[in-house]
Every structure is written in structure tokens, then in C-alpha cells.
Design a protein around this motif. Structure first.
Motif, PDB file in Angstrom:
ATOM      1  N   LEU C 203       0.820  -1.207   0.000  1.00  0.00           N
ATOM      2  CA  LEU C 203       0.000   0.000   0.000  1.00  0.00           C
ATOM      3  C   LEU C 203       0.857   1.262   0.000  1.00  0.00           C
ATOM      4  O   LEU C 203       0.438   2.307  -0.488  1.00  0.00           O
ATOM      5  CB  LEU C 203      -0.925   0.010   1.225  1.00  0.00           C
TER       6      LEU C 203
ATOM      7  N   GLY D 144      -8.829  14.500   4.412  1.00  0.00           N
ATOM      8  CA  GLY D 144      -7.586  14.019   3.807  1.00  0.00           C
ATOM      9  C   GLY D 144      -6.375  14.109   4.701  1.00  0.00           C
ATOM     10  O   GLY D 144      -5.247  13.902   4.251  1.00  0.00           O
ATOM     11  N   GLY D 147      -4.533  10.935   4.624  1.00  0.00           N
ATOM     12  CA  GLY D 147      -4.234  10.438   3.278  1.00  0.00           C
ATOM     13  C   GLY D 147      -5.023   9.184   2.949  1.00  0.00           C
ATOM     14  O   GLY D 147      -6.161   9.022   3.399  1.00  0.00           O
ATOM     15  N   GLN D 148      -4.401   8.296   2.162  1.00  0.00           N
ATOM     16  CA  GLN D 148      -5.054   7.031   1.814  1.00  0.00           C
ATOM     17  C   GLN D 148      -5.080   6.113   3.026  1.00  0.00           C
ATOM     18  O   GLN D 148      -4.030   5.835   3.607  1.00  0.00           O
ATOM     19  CB  GLN D 148      -4.272   6.332   0.696  1.00  0.00           C
ATOM     20  N   GLN D 150      -4.843   3.003   5.280  1.00  0.00           N
ATOM     21  CA  GLN D 150      -4.084   1.753   5.128  1.00  0.00           C
ATOM     22  C   GLN D 150      -4.305   0.777   6.280  1.00  0.00           C
ATOM     23  O   GLN D 150      -4.417  -0.425   6.070  1.00  0.00           O
ATOM     24  CB  GLN D 150      -2.592   2.089   4.999  1.00  0.00           C
ATOM     25  N   ASN D 188     -13.599   4.766   6.614  1.00  0.00           N
ATOM     26  CA  ASN D 188     -12.890   4.416   5.381  1.00  0.00           C
ATOM     27  C   ASN D 188     -13.829   4.725   4.220  1.00  0.00           C
ATOM     28  O   ASN D 188     -14.227   3.845   3.473  1.00  0.00           O
ATOM     29  CB  ASN D 188     -12.518   2.927   5.413  1.00  0.00           C
ATOM     30  N   ALA D 191     -14.787   3.040   0.496  1.00  0.00           N
ATOM     31  CA  ALA D 191     -14.250   1.684   0.376  1.00  0.00           C
ATOM     32  C   ALA D 191     -15.287   0.665   0.843  1.00  0.00           C
ATOM     33  O   ALA D 191     -16.154   0.971   1.664  1.00  0.00           O
ATOM     34  CB  ALA D 191     -12.981   1.549   1.212  1.00  0.00           C
ATOM     35  N   ASN D 225      -9.913  -1.060  -1.001  1.00  0.00           N
ATOM     36  CA  ASN D 225      -8.815  -0.115  -1.240  1.00  0.00           C
ATOM     37  C   ASN D 225      -7.528  -0.590  -0.574  1.00  0.00           C
ATOM     38  O   ASN D 225      -6.575   0.167  -0.422  1.00  0.00           O
ATOM     39  CB  ASN D 225      -9.189   1.292  -0.765  1.00  0.00           C
ATOM     40  N   ALA D 227      -6.943  -1.350   2.466  1.00  0.00           N
ATOM     41  CA  ALA D 227      -6.836  -1.116   3.909  1.00  0.00           C
ATOM     42  C   ALA D 227      -7.177  -2.383   4.690  1.00  0.00           C
ATOM     43  O   ALA D 227      -8.078  -3.131   4.309  1.00  0.00           O
ATOM     44  CB  ALA D 227      -7.768   0.021   4.322  1.00  0.00           C
ATOM     45  N   GLY D 249      -2.938   6.263   7.696  1.00  0.00           N
ATOM     46  CA  GLY D 249      -2.894   6.310   6.243  1.00  0.00           C
ATOM     47  C   GLY D 249      -1.600   6.895   5.729  1.00  0.00           C
ATOM     48  O   GLY D 249      -0.645   7.111   6.483  1.00  0.00           O
ATOM     49  N   SER D 250      -1.583   7.150   4.456  1.00  0.00           N
ATOM     50  CA  SER D 250      -0.351   7.574   3.794  1.00  0.00           C
ATOM     51  C   SER D 250       0.161   8.923   4.304  1.00  0.00           C
ATOM     52  O   SER D 250       1.346   9.218   4.194  1.00  0.00           O
ATOM     53  CB  SER D 250      -0.579   7.652   2.283  1.00  0.00           C
TER      54      SER D 250
END
Lengths: 344, 344, 344, 344
Positions: C203, D144, D147-148, D150, D188, D191, D225, D227, D249-250
Motif C-alpha cells: 500500500l 484528507g 491520506g489514503q 491503510q 474508510n 471503500a 482499497n 486497507a 494512512g499515507s
């Protein structure tokens, strides 16, 4: 390229803090060795010297003059500090002196003059400056994150009062709160204290009140930039050793000091518990290492240490003004002369 | 068994805190309804009354006398508080009054006498007592967990100073720090203040210094049990609304107040962030609900509220001593008369 | 009584962790000196050796055999660990080896057998055990404060993935989570893992997914006392280096790990900020010193270190079971043979 | 302008949570009144109805059909939820239903169809969404800041298991963890869960293991996604009620949930203590008020509530997949049909 030879430190005074510094030097100060230990009490230096493979002296002057000693760490009785600083300067060597560097401004000036005349250096043991949290707080203030300083707080609470009868009068100001005075002066850069109001009492050991013991104190300092600072001390915190500070200004606040011993938190039917730091070495051990590393670094780099005898003089001036304030039961002015920041 | 009819509250004064209390009554005070709203400014009561389906009055006395009002919440201008308390007592009704209940001890005594003569009750808006954290701190002190109280701290920092020109002299003591004085008196049960040293300045809005604005203050209170308390206030905290206290004693310490808005913590490349409470309603909303519930409960149970006009008098005495101290540039005695805890 | 001569340590491997350990030995490990440095890359040992006044070797075996080296710290490439352990044992010297001590159970058994045959010792670099918070958590568990262990958590998040292409497959289990597996085994004393379910993905660096990179993983371990443990890892935490654990049981919970760099908290109009630890040395520096002090202490006291190759074997068995689980997309049994706690 | 008349709520089910919601409606939900209470156990509705001046019914349908009831809060036995939702929809009224809204997907679909056909609304009692901390965490994710997504975590630990014999099988998934499943789906956004691995045991009350009690569970959810989320539950936390979540997350992490009851911290010779929240009402009381205010607001504004039956269906699908996973001792797929987010 061969390593430089280690800086050979001589330690004068083998009390609690001397013993702690000896261990710190041996374990956590790269580039230094504990080469010699002296104590005016006959034979007292021996055991500590033996522990670390150092040479023992009964006569501090002999240690100071020893060709095997490059710099001297003074952890003797406070009343001896000034004379020892003068002696170390006289030998042309750098000195680290525990606080208070002197008990009077006259002594302090004599010590400063000796250091200046000899062209040597004097570092004083204001350890808060070397605690990572206090250093981060200072950095935040210097970076302008709190804006103009308006309200400050610093406190020191010791875990206990072992022997009230042995505590000299005014110790709470000259020995304990002097740390907080330096902290507050340092965290309000560019400002000078102009007035002090102090109140103190014997609340921990009231039986010793008549003997002059003051074990609990609160001080308000007014600075020339308008900031008001409160310093507080107690000689007996049931939960351990407690050192904290706060700076509040026009743009925000920084706080420092937590007291939790580790990050572990235990939650049981009794709630959630954090163990607290019980002693100064436990809480300030990294700072003790930091200040002694600074000693070595300053000597190696042939520069002034980051905290000098001039800082000690400024803090002492506040402490002595506190004594006057308690005696006068009134706020007293910290004179220009007392408060001046002498250029290094 | 039918429910008792709701307690019909009349609200006098529709400023910021009046508006907040109206909403709290409507939303979070079971057993009460906002029945009437008055404001001496013609027409000012209408909108707030409409919002909650209450009757609007221009004349506070008419509201007080209304047969549809069972008890009165006073959130008018501070200078009107005493007269309103006297009027509510004259109508034989219970009163809740925002702090300060009076601006002078003479007025305060007149109000207390009216309440006593009428056999009614007076609750004062010292909201810290109804905050869960402050209540837990008080419980810890009362339970002896900190032992003999020795050092205390209470602070109030407001998020901003909207209109410096509109701030009356000494507001920092009589309006802001009066909360802290009550907190300190409450957290040191059985003790009385004997001396006050206060210092204050215009650091937030220095342009208004000449007009007498004092926006930053530090106070040291000495109690008859030896405890020293420090109260601090600022009219402008960049990070929001900040209310904290600390009680240190022979057996330990309790601290209260954190300032984090929620339990959420966001960690990014900038470090870890906690959002801070930005306003008093955000930080003290539960306490506002709690004090108004206490009003209802005390009326229902035909008893004195847990915080009365006598508490207000004690805190006012300290605030007024602070004014004297600043004027005298010296510590001043809080007289026995001022500090006495009058039996309810 | 003269001090014992310092323990002369040889360091094999001058990568990031080898460099960190060299500095730690020089600065924070009393009773030890960095005497020699080796690296199989020709000339690579020189600069690090020079920094600390040590002798440089290209051939690790020469360092191991040197009469000026008393014990060896292995910080070489993981694939070389087993052979180096065998070689150090063959020289009759104590070894400290970074994790993982081996990449397969067969290699691990060969290394353990060599150590046993030689009657020497092997300490493995599971540093969490030497972090004050983790140690306090372990003490709480051992003292029964959490009761019977039921749910556990351990996580490791690295601050970044410098070179995804260079990361061998399964690294997240064998190099990163192996710390967490040791932590979980250690914090659930007396219990053995019986089953593992693991899931992992790319990821952080999805472009390297096809090359087999797994940078994010979650593992559930079931122990023979019923406890379920979750281990989590990520190769890229934006806020820094994050190491935490939690043990929940019938009588309570202990959590450890906070991530705040110091006790300083800065409150501004953006809220309250704590700086976070950005790297492993920043967060775990004290633990690095602690494990190397344990090496010295164990050698001095002629005893097994507190964390041995047998602990490494148990953690490795879990890591390898994770690999199987990901391949099988199913929970897999940790065999008795793998999980056995071999008596030291 | 006259206030709108209050929304008259009917409550079906007078168990623990029904009693809590009744009190919340009466005390903390402006614009609503508790008008009616029903319970299928003859006479059971009376006392609660009396407490708040409501009308009591034995027959829930009679309450649903009452012209004095505008909307219905369903806090009956879980097995009755679906039928009650259908009945409320049949009466053309909005419903609030405690979780789980149904015990099977078929029932859930029947309830959703009834609501859709009637054009009414259904809100489900996923209270975490109304906790200020969880809401702040959600806002951070949506903004945000992490981020993404995870790695995620959500946990629920109840303070105790009063009557193990009365707990139906799979309760830990369908009643307890369903909160965490909703939390994880909500945190999330965008997703969908694709696979679930669940493991559970009887560790709190092992004597009831043979009767099928599962009181401790760990679930790993894999999202489309990438995660991975971990949900954990226990039926007995010695320290109280514990609800927490974490999203990593990212770009960073957000954590929520602390468990300290107030901001008070007591430091004594035993360390520093924070009292912990002992029950759900203590910890989640504000969230309970928040979700019932949302009910009123959605009805007033003639809109869907922020958490609907479709959210309940998604969480239920995960819970049922957990049951399958435990039975199969393997990860199982959450089918597209199960996981689909049906457009409102």
C-alpha cells in the motif's frame, strides 16, 4: 585519524550530586574520563574515586593543580563554590560549578572576575536547559511560536526533606528556586527582571519554622517587558520529583514537564495509573548527561559554554531579591546592577 | 404519578451569557422551561423569547412579578445584579445570578440581607464547581487525597478581547478572576484568605493602558492554613479558552483542566495535534447545564443551592483586596469581616 | 580496588544500525569500548573505526579471532547473521546479534547449537525489552496487574521506505514484525503461539507490488492460553517512528508507547501540538543503550543475557508461519517444534 | 413566531438502553418529548412512562398507531427490531432503531424495503458517529489529513458480563462489534469490505464456552482499497467501558478514545491516577443525546438521517461474515451483494 585524548575531569565534592555526576561522566559523557576526585573530608574521596578508577585527593587545590586534570567539576558545599571557581580559574582550567555558583553577588563578581582575568570558562549547573522538553520549549519561544511573553510559570518540587535541621535559611530561594529563576530568565529572552514579590512558609516541616526553615515558596517576578512570572517550590512532593514550566504569550503557550516516569499506563478497577518520577536523577538524568557533554564540547571547541557564570549571577540576583522581599513583606526592585546581563 | 409541572424560569438580560443560558435551559435542563425573558433595552428580549416560546418583557420587575415565573436567572449587566437580587427576593422567588453578584461588599450585604429576610435562595454562577473535572478535584481534596493543602493554582484565559474600550477598570479581578477566587476558596475547604498580593498590566491591548485597562494579572493569596494560591488571568489566549487548577498538598496533587476539545489526536508530518476549546460554551457547556440543573434541584428540594451568595461575597472580598493591592503596590490584608464565611 | 579493564567489543557490519550501535557503545555503555570494526565491503570499516579510535578489518573472521576483541556485536546483513554467530561461538566469545538472528529455523538451530556447544552466549537485538515503558508494561503483566492475558496488540511503523526495490520479500515479517512477535511472546509469559493468520499488501509503494514488496501487514496470533494478539506494521508513517503495545486481561490493561518526542506541548491558534519522534534512534535510543549495557553486564557476570537466541527462534517461528499464512491465504498452525521454548 | 410543537416520540422497549434513551429524550433533546412508552411485557411500560409523564402501552402496535406519536424509537429485543421497523414504516412514521436493526440480511432487506416503500426514514443507533472525538476523527479522514487509509482499528470493551447464560451465540459480532464494523466502514469512506477473518473465544466466562458463549473476539477486515482493519471486543473490561479507534494512512494517523472520565489527575505516592469511565452512559452520554437530536433534526428538516438502515445492512453483512469465518476457521469473502452501499 586518531581520536583526541579524553578530557580528564576532576570532581570536587562527593555528596549526592557529586556522586551522580561521577556516574554520569563515567557512563554517558563521551570524550571525558573521571580522572580525579577530591573531598575536603579526609578519606571521603577514596570510595568514589575507586569506583571509577580515578585518583583521590583530600585537598581540592591539589586536584585543581594536578597535571592529570584538564577541567574541574565543582560539586562541593555551596559556600565553597566561589573560592573553588577562583582557584580553578587561577589554574587556567575550565570549571563546571553546581548551582548556586555563589551565595552573594560580591562573591559571584569575584568569581566572574577571576574567570575573565584568566580567560577561562565557567559553566553553571542549570540543568533544565539540557532537558529535551525544556529545550523544545525554549526553541518554541525563540521561534516566536508563543509571541510576546506575558505570563510564565516554573516550579520545582522535591520528593522529600530528609533533614530539616540541616537546611540553611533561604535555601528554598538560593538552592531550589534558583533553577526556576534561571529557567524563567532563559525562557523570556531579552527581558530583565525588575521586581520580585516572594512569600514563603514552613508547611512541610512546621516544627522547624522557628529555626527559620522555609520549605514552601511562591515568587512573582515582573519583567521589563511586562511579563509576570510565577515560581513555586516545595521541599516535599509525595508523588516524587516535579519540574515543570509554562510560557504564555500573545500567540500561544508552551508547557513542559509531565512527571510520568515512562509511557506505560496501567488501567485496572482503580482507574488508570502512570508511575511518577521519584527523584531528580530519574527525571533529569538525560539533562545531567547533557550539561556535562556541553562542558566537554565547549572545552573541545574552545568556546563559552551555553550557560555561564553570568547566567548564575542573574538568577542569584533574583534569589537575593526574594530574601529581601520576604524580610520586607513587600515587593522589591531588582536593581539594574543586579539584573544586568554582562556580555560574555 | 403525574410529573410535577416544570419550573418556569425567567431570564433577565439577553447578552452573550444570557443567550447561552437560555439555550441551555431549553435543551439541557430537565424539569425547567424558559417562560419569560426581560431586557431593559426596549425590544431586546423579543428575539430570544421567540426562539424558545417565552414571553418577552422590557421591564425586569414585571418579569420578576409575573405569576408565570417561578424563579429568576439574572444575566444582566453586573452593576444591576444587586438590585435585581433584591427585587427577586422581594417577590419571594429563588434567584440565580451570574457573577459577580455585586460590585461592592455593601451592595453584596444588602442583597444577602434581602435574600435572608425573604427566606428565599440565591445561587451564583461559579460554573467551575459544576465541571466534572473540577468536581473530581474537589472530591479528591475533600477525601484527603492531597493531604494538607500547601500550594494552589487557578487560571482563566479568555480567547480574546473584542472591545478593549468597553472594559471597565478592574474587570480582570471582579469579572474574570472572581471565578478563580471562588475555585481556590472552594478547593481549600475550611481555610480563609488572609492576604493578597496582586499585579496587573495591559499587555494584550497596551494602547488601552492609559485608559486603565488591565488585561493580564497575577495574584498570590495567602490562606490562614499557610497555603499559597496563585490565580492568573489573561484576556487573550490565542489557542482558545483555558481554565485549569492545581492543588498540591502534603499527600499529593490534583490537577484539572486540559483544554483539548475532544479525544481525537491527529498525527501528521507536522507532529501530533489536539484541537483546543475555543470558547467558554465549548469548554464549560456541561458546567453551564450543571449549575442550572442545580438551580432546579434546589428549588424542587426546597434547600440552599450548593453555591450561594455567601460564596460570592467571599470571592468578591478577595477581588476587592486585589484592587487595593494593585493601587498600593503591596500585599494587603483581607479583613476578617471580608473573608468571613457566613453560615448559610 | 582498580576498575576491571573495559570489555572490548568488535562490531561486524557498518550499516545504519551498526553505525548507531558504534556510537551508543562509545557514548553510553560504561565498561565497554569499541575496539574493532569489520565490514566485508573492502575499506568500509575504516571511517567508523577511525571515528571511535577502533581497529578496522575487512575480514569479519579476523575481527572475531582478534585477541583484542572480547565480544562481538553482529550488525551485518541478515543473511550473514547465522554464520557469524557460529563463527563467534567458534572463537569462544559472546555474541550480540541484531534481529533476525537467522532467516530459517534450520540456520537458527545450527547457530543455537554452536552457541550451546561452545558454552558461550548469544543476545539478540529485541530492543523493546529495554525501553523503560515496555519494561514497565512487562513488569505490570508479570505482577498480575492485568490478570489473565486475553487481548494484545503490538505495532511497528517505520518513518519511511527509502528504497523499495531493495527490500527482500517477506521483510515486513522477518525484519519488522519480528520485533512485535518477540514483544507479544514476552508480554504473554508462559503462553505459546498456536496459530497465526497474516495478511499483507503493498500500500505504501504499490508500484513494487508485482516485485513482491509487502509494506503493510496485520497478523493475528492465537496463543495456547486463548489470548489473541494483533501485530501490525507499516513501512511508512508520515509522523515518524511509532512503536506501541497493549495487553488487556481479566484484571485490566497496560498500554505503552506514546510517540511524543518530549514533554513540550505548544498551543497556538492551530490547536495543541506535540512533536513526534522521527526515527528509531530518537525513539529507542535509551533502549539501544540498555541492550548493549545488558551485553556487558551478562558477560561481566558470566550469565545468560535476558534475551537469547531461543527467544529469537520463537519469534522467527511466528514470522515464518506468517509467510505460510499469506501464501495459503488461511490461518496456519505454529507447530509445537517451532514454538517450543527451549530451556536456556 | 411561535415555536413548532415538540416532536412526540414513542419508545418501544424498556430495557437498559430504552431507559437510558427515555432519560436522554427528557433531558437533552430539545424539540422532543417522550409521549409514549410500550413494552410487550404486560405492565412493564408503566413505571418508565410515569417517570416522564408519558402514556404507557403494552402493545407496541398501539403505540405506533397512536395519533399522539410522531416518531418511534425502537429499543426492544433485537429479534423484534425488523418487524417493528416494518410496522413503524407501515404507519408512515420515522423510526430510530437500536443496533442491530435486523439479525439476518433477509430481514434487513425486508425492513429497508418497507421503509423505502413507505417513503419514511430509518435511523440506526450507531452512536460512535455522534461522539465528538469520533466525529473529529471522521472529519480528519474526510479532510484528507491521514491520506489514503491503510490500517485501522476499532475496539469495544464492555465493563462486565452480568449474565453469561443469557447471551445468545454470536452476540459479540452481531451486538457488540457491529458498532466497530460501522465505525470502520464510516472511517474508510468510499471503500467496501471484501474479506473478513474472525476468531473468538470464551475467555471471560470459560464455563460457558460449551454453551456457545464467545466473549472475546478479534476480526481482520480487508477493504477493496487495500486497507486492513482490526476490530476487537471483550465483554469484561475491569477498568470500565472502553471505546477507541485509529485510522492510519499515507499522510498520518488519527486516534480517538481515551477512557479518562474527567480531566482531573490525582498524583500521590502511588503515582498519578485518572478515573476511567465505568459505563456506556458515562462514556457515550453525549453521543446518545447527539443521535436522538439528529432524529429530531432529520424529521424536522424532512431529510434522511446521517446514519440509515443501509449503513446497518453493511455492518450486519460484516458481522454475519464473521460468524461464517469462525465456523469455517478461515477468511471469508463479503459478497458484493452483502457489502453494497445501497443508494439512499
Amino acid at each position: 585519524m586518531p581520536l583526541p585524548p579524553p578530557l580528564r575531569l576532576g570532581l570536587v565534592g562527593t555528596g549526592r550530586i557529586g556522586t551522580a555526576h561521577a556516574r554520569t561522566i563515567a557512563e554517558r559523557v563521551p570524550g571525558a574520563v573521571l580522572a580525579a576526585v577530591a573531598d575536603v573530608r579526609a578519606g571521603a574521596a577514596g570510595p568514589l574515586a575507586d569506583t571509577y578508577g580515578a585518583v583521590a585527593f583530600d585537598d581540592p587545590q591539589a586536584l585543581i593543580d594536578s597535571p592529570d586534570v584538564d577541567a574541574v567539576v565543582i560539586t562541593a558545599s555551596s559556600t565553597a563554590h566561589s573560592d573553588l571557581i577562583v582557584a580553578v580559574a587561577g589554574a587556567g582550567k575550565p570549571a563546571f560549578c553546581e548551582k548556586p555558583a555563589s551565595m552573594t553577588l560580591a562573591e559571584m563578581d569575584r568569581a566572574l572576575a577571576a574567570v575573565d582575568a584568566a580567560g577561562t570558562t565557567l559553566q553553571v549547573g542549570f540543568n533544565r536547559r539540557f532537558d529535551a522538553g525544556f529545550a523544545a520549549a525554549h526553541a518554541a519561544v525563540v521561534a516566536g511560536e508563543v509571541g510576546q511573553v506575558q505570563l510564565m510559570r516554573s516550579l520545582t518540587r522535591d520528593p522529600g526533606l530528609a533533614n530539616p535541621a540541616a537546611v540553611p535559611p533561604w535555601t528554598v530561594f538560593t538552592q531550589t528556586l534558583i533553577h526556576d529563576f534561571d529557567t524563567l530568565l532563559w525562557l523570556n529572552p531579552g527581558a530583565s527582571p525588575v521586581e520580585v514579590y516572594a512569600t514563603a512558609d514552613a508547611l512541610v516541616a512546621p516544627d522547624f519554622a522557628d529555626a527559620g526553615l522555609l520549605d514552601t515558596a511562591v515568587v512573582v517576578i515582573t519583567f521589563d517587558n511586562g511579563a509576570r512570572a510565577v515560581a513555586e517550590a516545595s521541599f516535599s512532593a509525595a508523588y516524587g520529583y516535579d519540574v515543570r514550566a509554562e510560557v504564555f504569550g500573545s500567540a500561544g503557550m508552551v508547557t513542559v514537564g509531565d512527571g510520568a516516569l515512562t509511557t506505560a499506563r496501567v488501567s485496572t478497577s482503580a482507574g488508570r495509573r502512570a508511575d511518577t518520577a521519584r527523584g531528580d536523577v530519574e527525571l533529569m538524568g538525560d539533562a545531567y548527561a547533557g550539561e556535562l557533554r556541553e562542558l566537554v564540547a565547549a572545552v573541545r571547541e574552545d568556546r563559552q559554554p551555553s550557560v555561564t557564570g553570568h547566567d548564575a549571577r542573574r538568577a542569584l540576583a533574583v534569589a537575593l531579591a526574594c530574601v529581601e522581599s520576604v524580610k520586607a513583606h513587600a515587593p522589591v526592585t531588582v536593581t539594574q546592577a543586579q539584573a544586568r546581563a554582562v556580555a560574555a
